[in-house]
Motif scaffolding. Structure first.
Motif, PDB file in Angstrom:
ATOM      1  N   VAL A 215      -8.079  -3.608  -3.385  1.00 28.97           N
ATOM      2  CA  VAL A 215      -8.461  -2.201  -3.454  1.00 28.97           C
ATOM      3  C   VAL A 215      -9.156  -1.773  -2.162  1.00 28.97           C
ATOM      4  O   VAL A 215      -8.897  -0.691  -1.621  1.00 28.97           O
ATOM      5  CB  VAL A 215      -9.369  -1.954  -4.675  1.00 28.97           C
ATOM      6  CG1 VAL A 215      -9.947  -0.544  -4.644  1.00 28.97           C
ATOM      7  CG2 VAL A 215      -8.581  -2.170  -5.967  1.00 28.97           C
ATOM      8  N   TYR A 216     -10.040  -2.631  -1.635  1.00 26.17           N
ATOM      9  CA  TYR A 216     -10.722  -2.312  -0.377  1.00 26.17           C
ATOM     10  C   TYR A 216      -9.704  -2.220   0.764  1.00 26.17           C
ATOM     11  O   TYR A 216      -9.804  -1.356   1.634  1.00 26.17           O
ATOM     12  CB  TYR A 216     -11.771  -3.381  -0.076  1.00 26.17           C
ATOM     13  CG  TYR A 216     -12.605  -3.089   1.150  1.00 26.17           C
ATOM     14  CD1 TYR A 216     -13.589  -2.113   1.116  1.00 26.17           C
ATOM     15  CD2 TYR A 216     -12.415  -3.815   2.322  1.00 26.17           C
ATOM     16  CE1 TYR A 216     -14.362  -1.851   2.239  1.00 26.17           C
ATOM     17  CE2 TYR A 216     -13.186  -3.567   3.441  1.00 26.17           C
ATOM     18  CZ  TYR A 216     -14.157  -2.586   3.399  1.00 26.17           C
ATOM     19  OH  TYR A 216     -14.926  -2.331   4.512  1.00 26.17           O
TER      20      TYR A 216
ATOM     21  N   LYS B 255      -6.094   0.390 -13.303  1.00 28.15           N
ATOM     22  CA  LYS B 255      -6.332   1.343 -12.209  1.00 28.15           C
ATOM     23  C   LYS B 255      -5.086   2.161 -11.878  1.00 28.15           C
ATOM     24  O   LYS B 255      -5.184   3.371 -11.644  1.00 28.15           O
ATOM     25  CB  LYS B 255      -6.810   0.605 -10.957  1.00 28.15           C
ATOM     26  CG  LYS B 255      -7.147   1.541  -9.787  1.00 28.15           C
ATOM     27  CD  LYS B 255      -7.770   0.798  -8.634  1.00 28.15           C
ATOM     28  CE  LYS B 255      -8.090   1.745  -7.471  1.00 28.15           C
ATOM     29  NZ  LYS B 255      -9.127   2.747  -7.843  1.00 28.15           N
ATOM     30  N   TYR B 256      -3.931   1.510 -11.850  1.00 28.28           N
ATOM     31  CA  TYR B 256      -2.726   2.178 -11.366  1.00 28.28           C
ATOM     32  C   TYR B 256      -1.673   2.412 -12.453  1.00 28.28           C
ATOM     33  O   TYR B 256      -0.610   2.972 -12.158  1.00 28.28           O
ATOM     34  CB  TYR B 256      -2.089   1.347 -10.249  1.00 28.28           C
ATOM     35  CG  TYR B 256      -2.974   1.187  -9.041  1.00 28.28           C
ATOM     36  CD1 TYR B 256      -3.220   2.255  -8.183  1.00 28.28           C
ATOM     37  CD2 TYR B 256      -3.565  -0.044  -8.751  1.00 28.28           C
ATOM     38  CE1 TYR B 256      -4.027   2.104  -7.067  1.00 28.28           C
ATOM     39  CE2 TYR B 256      -4.377  -0.204  -7.634  1.00 28.28           C
ATOM     40  CZ  TYR B 256      -4.610   0.874  -6.798  1.00 28.28           C
ATOM     41  OH  TYR B 256      -5.411   0.728  -5.699  1.00 28.28           O
TER      42      TYR B 256
ATOM     43  N   LEU C  82      -5.300  -4.310 -12.198  1.00 29.87           N
ATOM     44  CA  LEU C  82      -4.404  -3.421 -11.472  1.00 29.87           C
ATOM     45  C   LEU C  82      -3.741  -2.415 -12.405  1.00 29.87           C
ATOM     46  O   LEU C  82      -3.568  -1.244 -12.052  1.00 29.87           O
ATOM     47  CB  LEU C  82      -3.338  -4.249 -10.744  1.00 29.87           C
ATOM     48  CG  LEU C  82      -3.833  -5.076  -9.551  1.00 29.87           C
ATOM     49  CD1 LEU C  82      -2.741  -6.017  -9.061  1.00 29.87           C
ATOM     50  CD2 LEU C  82      -4.299  -4.176  -8.414  1.00 29.87           C
TER      51      LEU C  82
ATOM     52  N   LYS D 111      -6.642  -1.290   0.492  1.00 32.47           N
ATOM     53  CA  LYS D 111      -5.954   0.002   0.334  1.00 32.47           C
ATOM     54  C   LYS D 111      -6.815   1.140   0.879  1.00 32.47           C
ATOM     55  O   LYS D 111      -6.309   2.064   1.537  1.00 32.47           O
ATOM     56  CB  LYS D 111      -5.649   0.240  -1.143  1.00 32.47           C
ATOM     57  CG  LYS D 111      -5.012   1.613  -1.460  1.00 32.47           C
ATOM     58  CD  LYS D 111      -3.657   1.762  -0.776  1.00 32.47           C
ATOM     59  CE  LYS D 111      -2.885   2.977  -1.282  1.00 32.47           C
ATOM     60  NZ  LYS D 111      -3.523   4.253  -0.968  1.00 32.47           N
ATOM     61  N   GLU D 112      -8.118   1.094   0.639  1.00 33.43           N
ATOM     62  CA  GLU D 112      -9.015   2.119   1.178  1.00 33.43           C
ATOM     63  C   GLU D 112      -8.997   2.111   2.693  1.00 33.43           C
ATOM     64  O   GLU D 112      -8.985   3.177   3.338  1.00 33.43           O
ATOM     65  CB  GLU D 112     -10.437   1.884   0.658  1.00 33.43           C
ATOM     66  CG  GLU D 112     -10.588   2.089  -0.846  1.00 33.43           C
ATOM     67  CD  GLU D 112     -11.950   1.657  -1.355  1.00 33.43           C
ATOM     68  OE1 GLU D 112     -12.741   1.124  -0.538  1.00 33.43           O
ATOM     69  OE2 GLU D 112     -12.225   1.849  -2.544  1.00 33.43           O
TER      70      GLU D 112
ATOM     71  N   TYR E 182       0.830  -1.208   0.000  1.00 40.64           N
ATOM     72  CA  TYR E 182       0.000   0.000   0.000  1.00 40.64           C
ATOM     73  C   TYR E 182       0.866   1.260   0.000  1.00 40.64           C
ATOM     74  O   TYR E 182       0.512   2.268  -0.633  1.00 40.64           O
ATOM     75  CB  TYR E 182      -0.933  -0.016   1.206  1.00 40.64           C
ATOM     76  CG  TYR E 182      -1.953  -1.138   1.177  1.00 40.64           C
ATOM     77  CD1 TYR E 182      -2.482  -1.578  -0.030  1.00 40.64           C
ATOM     78  CD2 TYR E 182      -2.379  -1.753   2.352  1.00 40.64           C
ATOM     79  CE1 TYR E 182      -3.409  -2.606  -0.071  1.00 40.64           C
ATOM     80  CE2 TYR E 182      -3.317  -2.780   2.318  1.00 40.64           C
ATOM     81  CZ  TYR E 182      -3.821  -3.207   1.108  1.00 40.64           C
ATOM     82  OH  TYR E 182      -4.746  -4.229   1.070  1.00 40.64           O
TER      83      TYR E 182
ATOM     84  N   TYR F  98      -8.931  -8.728  -6.584  1.00 38.65           N
ATOM     85  CA  TYR F  98      -8.708  -7.316  -6.898  1.00 38.65           C
ATOM     86  C   TYR F  98      -9.549  -6.422  -5.981  1.00 38.65           C
ATOM     87  O   TYR F  98      -9.047  -5.437  -5.422  1.00 38.65           O
ATOM     88  CB  TYR F  98      -9.067  -7.060  -8.360  1.00 38.65           C
ATOM     89  CG  TYR F  98      -9.155  -5.604  -8.737  1.00 38.65           C
ATOM     90  CD1 TYR F  98      -8.002  -4.839  -8.951  1.00 38.65           C
ATOM     91  CD2 TYR F  98     -10.394  -4.974  -8.876  1.00 38.65           C
ATOM     92  CE1 TYR F  98      -8.092  -3.500  -9.291  1.00 38.65           C
ATOM     93  CE2 TYR F  98     -10.481  -3.636  -9.211  1.00 38.65           C
ATOM     94  CZ  TYR F  98      -9.340  -2.903  -9.418  1.00 38.65           C
ATOM     95  OH  TYR F  98      -9.424  -1.576  -9.745  1.00 38.65           O
ATOM     96  N   GLU F  99     -10.809  -6.773  -5.805  1.00 44.91           N
ATOM     97  CA  GLU F  99     -11.681  -5.982  -4.934  1.00 44.91           C
ATOM     98  C   GLU F  99     -11.169  -5.984  -3.500  1.00 44.91           C
ATOM     99  O   GLU F  99     -11.236  -4.961  -2.802  1.00 44.91           O
ATOM    100  CB  GLU F  99     -13.108  -6.526  -4.997  1.00 44.91           C
ATOM    101  CG  GLU F  99     -13.794  -6.278  -6.336  1.00 44.91           C
ATOM    102  CD  GLU F  99     -15.143  -6.979  -6.436  1.00 44.91           C
ATOM    103  OE1 GLU F  99     -15.497  -7.720  -5.487  1.00 44.91           O
ATOM    104  OE2 GLU F  99     -15.841  -6.781  -7.453  1.00 44.91           O
TER     105      GLU F  99
END
Length: 460
Positions: free
Chosen positions: A443-444, A135-136, A132, A446-447, A95, A439-440
């Motif tokens: 990402v979650y 998104k990044y 990924l 990271k949030e 992260y 992936y979800e």
């Protein structure tokens, strides 16, 4: 005469049916390690038996999740459980790397995804990479071994080669552990040996071109390598021995590259790479038939040299299909070996976070012919969860994410099918489905990391 024939025929049919019905009372037979199904003429009308729960008194209790910031997981999602302590060897390094990337730093964020045949041919990792990178940022397929038994099966790169002597950690003979690279392979070139990689766009996006390609090798004598990029004029370079891992690298807008070994003296090759100039790179290190224990035998100096060439921010370990047995309950010896492998990787890649992906569902047919999850799979998953907690790394419960009991059977029966009829391996459709779930979760996670950091900054 006709009445006599009919009577004896009826008696014979009655005796056969009776015998078949009585055969259901016979105990199950095992031949060559395979259980034979019991005869049951009434299976279609008999009500299904309730699943038998295996006692788990001999299993370690599930560890308590110790998040630094308490929060509930989103409904319907299987979240990553981070058991890292002050050493921060769970998800935090990954992260933090994403934070650096999102701050417009022109850096690569690298993921090494180790696994067995479940991810062979870039299954699951292909779609995770695409999601990924979309998104990044990032381009390219990452690491590709010099040769591969599934090169024609892998849709994310067109891979051709010739003139190589290939060695794998799963070879029964003639494998020198001291020579292996991070993928568990090494390759010896013959005269004119070549490997060619061509970007693809039919399966996943962002793979047709890349910016930076390299070929990795270790030489004790001089070696001359030619690179031909986009079918243009070839460029040759001669490398003298340095005692460490070396790479020949070319940069630019690259759609294809062909490496040819013109001259080699005591040289081992490991693989080639195709990357962007920034963003996400996901390297697939699949090794058919492995339990993951072979990671312990990769020389420390070799891992460190690969780490300098490709510094990973996250290492994913997904094993278990070749370990779980139908009724296995005690995996202490295996877990002890994997703990050693984890410590080996921690020492070699001190900057990387580590995520253990638990074994997925695997189904078998009972003596009655019913599909059930192997109890040994669920037992192994519990051991893997405790391994992550004891080692202070992160864990993602693939079995739960798939849907739990008999989820593999549901993937097989889906229209179109998402898994194979061995009830063990997913196909590319199944890989895309599971990659979306992972992936979800990433990402979650990271949030949640961002929320925790903001919360800590607000504390007096």
């Amino acid at each position: 005469m006709k009445k006599s024939v009919l009577r004896y025929t009826g008696i014979w049919i009655f005796l056969v049916l009776g015998g078949l019905l009585l055969m259901h009372l016979l105990p199950g037979l095992t031949i060559g390690g395979h259980k034979l199904r019991r005869v049951d003429l009434l299976s279609d009308v008999r009500p299904p038996a309730a699943p038998v729960e295996e006692p788990d008194t001999l299993l370690p209790p599930p560890p308590k999740v110790k998040p630094a910031f308490v929060d509930t997981c989103r409904t319907g999602m299987t979240c990553i459980e981070d058991y890292s302590d002050s050493a921060m060897r769970g998800m935090t390094p990954f992260y933090r790397a994403l934070d650096e990337l999102l701050s417009r730093s022109r850096r690569m964020v690298r993921i090494a995804y180790f696994g067995d045949s479940f991810i062979e041919g870039d299954i699951l990792t292909a779609d995770l990479r695409e999601m990924l990178q979309q998104k990044y940022g990032g381009r390219g397929v990452g690491f590709v071994p010099i040769t591969s038994n599934v090169s024609g099966f892998r849709p994310t790169v067109r891979h051709t080669f010739g003139g190589w002597e290939s060695h794998s950690a799963m070879d029964s003979v003639a494998f020198d552990k001291s020579r292996q690279g991070v993928s568990g392979h090494y390759f010896i070139p013959g005269p004119g040996a070549y490997v060619e990689l061509k970007g693809q766009n039919k399966y996943a996006s962002l793979l047709d071109t890349c910016w930076r390609v390299s070929i990795l090798f270790y030489n004790k004598g001089d070696v001359t390598i030619t690179a031909r990029v986009n079918r243009n004029e070839p460029v040759s370079e001669t490398f003298q021995p340095t005692g460490t891992l070396q790479a020949m690298t070319v940069e630019g807008r690259i759609g294809s590259v062909r490496w040819t070994v013109e001259r080699a003296d005591s040289t081992l090759f490991y693989g080639a790479t195709m990357d962007g100039d920034a963003g996400i790179a996901v390297d697939n290190f699949s090794l058919r038939g492995t339990s993951g224990l072979s990671l312990r035998s990769i020389p420390m100096h070799t891992l460190r040299e690969f780490g300098r060439e490709r510094p990973y921010d996250l290492i994913v370990l997904q094993y278990g299909l070749n370990v779980a047995t139908e009724l296995g309950k005690n995996y202490d010896k295996y877990i002890a070996g994997m703990h050693t492998a984890l410590e080996h990787l921690k020492e070699a890649f001190p900057q990387a976070g580590i995520l253990i992906v638990g074994v997925g569902d695997r189904d078998y047919k009972t003596e009655e012919g019913e599909l059930r999850t192997m109890p040994g799979v669920k037992n192994l998953m519990r051991y893997q969860q405790n391994l992550a907690a004891d080692a202070g790394v992160a864990f993602w419960n693939l079995f739960e994410a798939m849907g739990g009991d008999c989820s593999m059977a549901r993937l097989v029966e889906a229209k179109p099918a998402m898994a194979n009829y061995d009830y063990t391996h997913i196909n590319f459709r199944g890989g895309k489905h599971l990659a979306q779930l992972l992936y979800e979760a990433l990402v979650y996670g990271k949030e949640q990391y961002d929320r925790r950091r903001a919360y800590e900054e607000m504390e007096p």
